[in-house]
Design a protein around this motif. Structure first.
Motif, mmCIF file in Angstrom:
data_model
loop_
_atom_site.group_PDB
_atom_site.id
_atom_site.type_symbol
_atom_site.label_atom_id
_atom_site.label_comp_id
_atom_site.label_asym_id
_atom_site.label_seq_id
_atom_site.Cartn_x
_atom_site.Cartn_y
_atom_site.Cartn_z
ATOM 1 N N TRP A 206 0.836 -1.200 0.000
ATOM 2 C CA TRP A 206 0.000 0.000 0.000
ATOM 3 C C TRP A 206 0.873 1.253 0.000
ATOM 4 O O TRP A 206 0.625 2.207 -0.738
ATOM 5 C CB TRP A 206 -0.915 0.005 1.233
ATOM 6 N N PHE A 207 1.933 1.226 0.818
ATOM 7 C CA PHE A 207 2.845 2.376 0.900
ATOM 8 C C PHE A 207 3.528 2.614 -0.444
ATOM 9 O O PHE A 207 3.620 3.744 -0.927
ATOM 10 C CB PHE A 207 3.883 2.129 1.993
ATOM 11 N N LEU A 208 3.992 1.540 -1.081
ATOM 12 C CA LEU A 208 4.662 1.676 -2.372
ATOM 13 C C LEU A 208 3.693 2.188 -3.435
ATOM 14 O O LEU A 208 4.086 2.932 -4.338
ATOM 15 C CB LEU A 208 5.248 0.323 -2.802
ATOM 16 N N ASP A 209 2.436 1.792 -3.327
ATOM 17 C CA ASP A 209 1.442 2.253 -4.295
ATOM 18 C C ASP A 209 1.191 3.754 -4.158
ATOM 19 O O ASP A 209 0.847 4.423 -5.129
ATOM 20 C CB ASP A 209 0.134 1.485 -4.112
ATOM 21 N N GLN A 210 1.354 4.279 -2.932
ATOM 22 C CA GLN A 210 1.206 5.724 -2.753
ATOM 23 C C GLN A 210 2.371 6.464 -3.410
ATOM 24 O O GLN A 210 2.206 7.580 -3.905
ATOM 25 C CB GLN A 210 1.154 6.085 -1.255
ATOM 26 N N LEU A 211 3.546 5.844 -3.409
ATOM 27 C CA LEU A 211 4.724 6.471 -4.034
ATOM 28 C C LEU A 211 4.677 6.356 -5.546
ATOM 29 O O LEU A 211 5.066 7.274 -6.274
ATOM 30 C CB LEU A 211 6.013 5.817 -3.513
ATOM 31 N N MET A 212 4.215 5.186 -6.029
ATOM 32 C CA MET A 212 4.164 4.929 -7.471
ATOM 33 C C MET A 212 2.770 4.419 -7.832
ATOM 34 O O MET A 212 2.564 3.207 -7.978
ATOM 35 C CB MET A 212 5.218 3.893 -7.861
ATOM 36 N N PRO A 213 1.804 5.318 -7.959
ATOM 37 C CA PRO A 213 0.416 4.889 -8.227
ATOM 38 C C PRO A 213 0.300 4.090 -9.515
ATOM 39 O O PRO A 213 0.970 4.377 -10.514
ATOM 40 C CB PRO A 213 -0.341 6.221 -8.323
ATOM 41 N N ASP A 214 -0.536 3.057 -9.472
ATOM 42 C CA ASP A 214 -0.857 2.243 -10.649
ATOM 43 C C ASP A 214 0.364 1.562 -11.266
ATOM 44 O O ASP A 214 0.381 1.259 -12.463
ATOM 45 C CB ASP A 214 -1.559 3.100 -11.720
ATOM 46 N N SER A 215 1.394 1.325 -10.454
ATOM 47 C CA SER A 215 2.571 0.627 -10.964
ATOM 48 C C SER A 215 2.264 -0.870 -11.133
ATOM 49 O O SER A 215 1.523 -1.464 -10.354
ATOM 50 C CB SER A 215 3.749 0.799 -9.999
ATOM 51 N N VAL A 216 2.838 -1.463 -12.188
ATOM 52 C CA VAL A 216 2.660 -2.906 -12.420
ATOM 53 C C VAL A 216 3.906 -3.674 -11.983
ATOM 54 O O VAL A 216 4.085 -4.826 -12.357
ATOM 55 C CB VAL A 216 2.358 -3.192 -13.907
ATOM 56 N N LEU A 217 4.742 -3.005 -11.177
ATOM 57 C CA LEU A 217 6.027 -3.601 -10.788
ATOM 58 C C LEU A 217 5.852 -4.952 -10.090
ATOM 59 O O LEU A 217 6.632 -5.873 -10.299
ATOM 60 C CB LEU A 217 6.780 -2.635 -9.874
ATOM 61 N N TYR A 218 4.797 -5.064 -9.273
ATOM 62 C CA TYR A 218 4.615 -6.292 -8.495
ATOM 63 C C TYR A 218 3.593 -7.241 -9.132
ATOM 64 O O TYR A 218 3.210 -8.229 -8.531
ATOM 65 C CB TYR A 218 4.198 -5.951 -7.056
ATOM 66 N N ASN A 219 3.151 -6.924 -10.336
ATOM 67 C CA ASN A 219 2.265 -7.845 -11.043
ATOM 68 C C ASN A 219 3.091 -8.959 -11.672
ATOM 69 O O ASN A 219 4.201 -8.728 -12.168
ATOM 70 C CB ASN A 219 1.487 -7.120 -12.148
ATOM 71 N N ILE A 220 2.537 -10.157 -11.696
ATOM 72 C CA ILE A 220 3.214 -11.295 -12.323
ATOM 73 C C ILE A 220 2.311 -11.799 -13.452
ATOM 74 O O ILE A 220 1.375 -12.572 -13.197
ATOM 75 C CB ILE A 220 3.493 -12.417 -11.302
ATOM 76 N N PRO A 221 2.548 -11.351 -14.665
ATOM 77 C CA PRO A 221 1.677 -11.765 -15.773
ATOM 78 C C PRO A 221 1.955 -13.211 -16.199
ATOM 79 O O PRO A 221 3.087 -13.680 -16.140
ATOM 80 C CB PRO A 221 2.040 -10.783 -16.891
ATOM 81 N N GLN A 222 0.908 -13.868 -16.586
ATOM 82 C CA GLN A 222 1.054 -15.234 -17.077
ATOM 83 C C GLN A 222 -0.082 -15.525 -18.049
ATOM 84 O O GLN A 222 -1.245 -15.224 -17.760
ATOM 85 C CB GLN A 222 1.018 -16.251 -15.932
ATOM 86 N N ALA A 223 0.242 -16.072 -19.190
ATOM 87 C CA ALA A 223 -0.770 -16.417 -20.198
ATOM 88 C C ALA A 223 -0.997 -17.922 -20.188
ATOM 89 O O ALA A 223 -0.059 -18.702 -20.028
ATOM 90 C CB ALA A 223 -0.320 -15.965 -21.579
ATOM 91 N N MET A 224 -2.243 -18.327 -20.331
ATOM 92 C CA MET A 224 -2.576 -19.747 -20.350
ATOM 93 C C MET A 224 -3.531 -20.016 -21.514
ATOM 94 O O MET A 224 -4.535 -19.307 -21.689
ATOM 95 C CB MET A 224 -3.237 -20.160 -19.029
ATOM 96 N N ARG A 225 -3.211 -20.988 -22.333
ATOM 97 C CA ARG A 225 -4.050 -21.334 -23.464
ATOM 98 C C ARG A 225 -4.987 -22.493 -23.074
ATOM 99 O O ARG A 225 -4.531 -23.522 -22.593
ATOM 100 C CB ARG A 225 -3.189 -21.749 -24.656
ATOM 101 N N LEU A 226 -6.251 -22.260 -23.228
ATOM 102 C CA LEU A 226 -7.254 -23.278 -22.935
ATOM 103 C C LEU A 226 -7.762 -23.875 -24.242
ATOM 104 O O LEU A 226 -8.110 -23.143 -25.179
ATOM 105 C CB LEU A 226 -8.424 -22.670 -22.157
ATOM 106 N N LEU A 227 -7.794 -25.193 -24.311
ATOM 107 C CA LEU A 227 -8.281 -25.881 -25.503
ATOM 108 C C LEU A 227 -9.657 -26.471 -25.242
ATOM 109 O O LEU A 227 -9.915 -26.980 -24.151
ATOM 110 C CB LEU A 227 -7.311 -26.998 -25.907
ATOM 111 N N GLY A 228 -10.535 -26.400 -26.205
ATOM 112 C CA GLY A 228 -11.874 -26.955 -26.050
ATOM 113 C C GLY A 228 -12.886 -25.901 -25.672
ATOM 114 O O GLY A 228 -12.585 -24.701 -25.607
ATOM 115 N N ASP A 229 -14.083 -26.317 -25.429
ATOM 116 C CA ASP A 229 -15.164 -25.397 -25.077
ATOM 117 C C ASP A 229 -14.974 -24.875 -23.652
ATOM 118 O O ASP A 229 -14.583 -25.623 -22.760
ATOM 119 C CB ASP A 229 -16.517 -26.103 -25.185
ATOM 120 N N LEU A 230 -15.271 -23.601 -23.481
ATOM 121 C CA LEU A 230 -15.148 -22.985 -22.156
ATOM 122 C C LEU A 230 -16.484 -22.383 -21.761
ATOM 123 O O LEU A 230 -17.043 -21.536 -22.473
ATOM 124 C CB LEU A 230 -14.071 -21.893 -22.171
ATOM 125 N N ASN A 231 -17.005 -22.821 -20.647
ATOM 126 C CA ASN A 231 -18.240 -22.266 -20.114
ATOM 127 C C ASN A 231 -17.868 -21.020 -19.320
ATOM 128 O O ASN A 231 -17.411 -21.106 -18.173
ATOM 129 C CB ASN A 231 -18.939 -23.286 -19.216
#
Length: 250
Positions: A206-231
């Motif tokens: 929370w403190f770091l977000d006040q210093l750097m608003p909307d930063s994605v520094l601590y986000n960990i992106p990951q893509a996943m491919r799903l095969l077949g029908d998805l409900n």
């Protein structure tokens, strides 16, 4: 701290019984670097290492006091007459001098603590009045002691308890009081009405977000491919159930 070995040697040579003094930084049995002082005596005037250790503690800052004092009959010399530091013997780390008169453990808890200190510090005999940090202990070794105490007593022993109670007797007594206070404690659910206090990690972010608003520094992106029908509806409901179940996700 930066330690000038030459200055330390000059101080030791002012002791009335010391003729020559050489100080080196050497690794002990556990791989930690400690100061070792090698000294020779003036004529027949020979002081015990414990007496020299007490004298050194009164003259030097704590971080400059050697962990062990080795008395030699004569310093090893090179062919051109200079002190040969490479030929200085390995110190007996198990014989690290204590400034306290040895008093053995009086009960099982003191015996357990003394044994742990002996193993962590690599010292053969530890008395109940010995000070952990005077025996060469430091913060990294303190964490090893606390880790073993936690395993032994199956409790979350705080590391500050060793810093506040640095002798075997004090630590044993403090452990007894601490374990007695926490033995009856149990984890109970608290009300979820209103706002809950943040954990230390949440406060930090929370403190770091006040210093750097909307930063994605601590986000960990990951893509996943799903095969077949998805409900999509079922998938969305699954995610909502997970978020509802786990507070950390909220």
């Amino acid at each position: 701290y930066r330690i000038e070995l030459g200055e330390l040697e000059a101080v030791l040579r002012t002791h009335p019984a010391v003729k020559e003094a050489v100080v080196t930084a050497r690794e002990d049995k556990l791989g930690d670097k400690r100061l070792a002082a090698y000294v020779t005596a003036k004529e027949e005037s020979r002081e015990e290492g414990t007496d020299l250790a007490v004298w050194a503690k009164a003259k030097l800052p704590e971080f400059m006091v050697p962990s062990v004092f080795v008395w030699l009959e004569a310093m090893p010399l090179t062919p051109n007459g200079k002190i040969d530091r490479k030929q200085l013997p390995e110190p007996e780390w198990a014989q690290v001098a204590s400034t306290q008169e040895y008093v053995g453990p009086r009960n099982q808890k003191e015996e357990l603590v003394a044994t742990i200190w002996s193993q962590v510090l690599g010292i053969e005999k530890v008395g109940i009045q010995d000070n952990f940090f005077e025996l060469g202990g430091h913060s990294l070794l303190a964490t090893r002691v606390i880790s073993r105490l936690r395993d032994m007593f199956a409790g979350e022993v705080p590391i500050r308890i060793l810093f506040e109670n640095p002798t075997v007797a004090e630590l044993s007594e403090a452990l007894g009081s601490f374990l007695q206070e926490t033995s009856g404690a149990s984890i109970v659910p608290i009300s979820r009405e209103g706002h809950l206090p943040l954990s230390f990690a949440q406060q930090r972010l929370w403190f770091l977000d006040q210093l750097m608003p909307d930063s994605v520094l601590y986000n960990i992106p990951q893509a996943m491919r799903l095969l077949g029908d998805l409900n999509m509806e079922a998938w969305n409901k699954s995610l909502q159930v997970l978020i509802q179940r786990h507070e950390s996700l909220r």
